[in-house]
Enzyme design. Structure first.
Site, PDB file in Angstrom:
ATOM      1  N   ASP A 231       2.485   4.921  -0.383  1.00  0.00           N
ATOM      2  CA  ASP A 231       2.016   6.251  -0.009  1.00  0.00           C
ATOM      3  C   ASP A 231       1.876   7.177  -1.210  1.00  0.00           C
ATOM      4  O   ASP A 231       2.358   6.867  -2.312  1.00  0.00           O
ATOM      5  CB  ASP A 231       3.007   6.888   0.978  1.00  0.00           C
TER       6      ASP A 231
ATOM      7  N   ARG B  37       0.843  -1.189   0.000  1.00  0.00           N
ATOM      8  CA  ARG B  37       0.000   0.000   0.000  1.00  0.00           C
ATOM      9  C   ARG B  37       0.887   1.251   0.000  1.00  0.00           C
ATOM     10  O   ARG B  37       1.132   1.869   1.037  1.00  0.00           O
ATOM     11  CB  ARG B  37      -0.930  -0.035   1.218  1.00  0.00           C
TER      12      ARG B  37
ATOM     13  N   ARG C  43      11.965   4.848   3.835  1.00  0.00           N
ATOM     14  CA  ARG C  43      12.164   6.307   3.794  1.00  0.00           C
ATOM     15  C   ARG C  43      12.956   6.794   5.010  1.00  0.00           C
ATOM     16  O   ARG C  43      13.722   7.769   4.916  1.00  0.00           O
ATOM     17  CB  ARG C  43      10.821   7.008   3.684  1.00  0.00           C
TER      18      ARG C  43
END
Length: 267
Positions: free
Chosen positions: A52, A50, A197
């Site tokens: 971002d 999923r 990230r």
């Protein structure tokens, strides 16, 4: 009814992420609308990851059920005439009825791209994080050596993550530097919310001298999010590969289901 597995590539710039939501256009919504039209009935797809808002995918995997007579390998040809140019279906295949695109994954690879130059790149503005200050490569490479293996990655999870366990295994964490371009590639069995990230943000801060090459080691010891750097911008991230055990395509019931619980994205 058949269960179909698609390989989907997309540029996430214009989308509010992969997952359908009420306050923005998502990749899932666009794909489902095209599939519903092509199949002649409402279609809901399940994705492996999923991603971002702003995150890209080279190898997103999705499954759906349909009674359509469209041959599985023809879905790319049918759907690509209906989809916008920033979403493309690359492959279609039939899988067993109990195959699950998300829960049967054996691992994923993510790529994070940085443009390390005084001036930003016009052509890379949607795919690279621009860092205008020179980065020191040596301490970053030293730090990445400590990242692989099985660890408690609790410090590598953004606020809001709800994973049942923060134990993860990273198979590799590699850096390629080509001129001004830094390419960070991370492969593992599973990832926490914003984990890649956070790794990328810490890599940059190590390269800037704000953290030492022992930053990841300290984070494993303290399990403290503050031991690591910032969460890097979403647009530099790409879902590069989703892997499945071979038995997932022949006998899914024999494969251990692997659920990464988050309240949004695993990226």
């Amino acid at each position: 009814m058949k269960r179909i597995l698609l390989t989907v590539e997309y540029d996430g710039t214009a989308y509010a992420g992969w997952q359908r939501q009420i306050n923005g256009l998502a990749v899932q919504q666009v794909l489902e609308e095209a599939l519903s039209s092509a199949c002649g009935h409402p279609v809901t797809v399940t994705g492996a990851s999923r991603t971002d808002a702003g995150v890209h995918a080279l190898d997103q995997k999705v499954h759906f059920d349909t009674g359509s007579t469209i041959p599985p390998d023809k879905y790319p040809f049918v759907l690509n005439t209906m989809l916008p140019p920033d979403i493309r279906v690359l492959e279609g295949r039939e899988v067993p009825a109990d195959f699950h695109a998300r829960f049967l994954t054996a691992g994923k690879t993510y790529t994070y791209r940085i443009w390390n130059a005084r001036h930003a790149s016009a052509l890379r503005r949607n795919t690279h994080w621009h860092v205008p200050v020179p980065l020191n490569e040596a301490p970053v490479r030293q730090a990445l050596l400590t990242l692989t293996g099985k660890h408690d990655f609790a410090a590598f999870q953004a606020a809001g993550g709800t994973a049942k366990t923060t134990i993860r295994t990273l198979r590799s964490a590699d850096l390629e530097v080509k001129g001004n371009e830094w390419i960070l590639t991370v492969s593992g069995d599973a990832f926490l919310y914003n984990m890649v990230r956070i790794i990328a943000g810490t890599v940059v801060e190590i390269g800037l001298g704000k953290f030492g090459p022992d930053a990841f080691t300290k984070a494993f010891e303290t399990l403290d999010r503050l031991a690591l750097g910032m969460t890097a911008p979403a647009h530099g991230l790409e879902l590069t590969q989703v892997r499945y055990p071979e038995k997932a395509f022949t006998d899914p019931s024999s494969v251990r289901w692997h659920e990464e619980e988050t309240n949004g994205s695993t990226d």
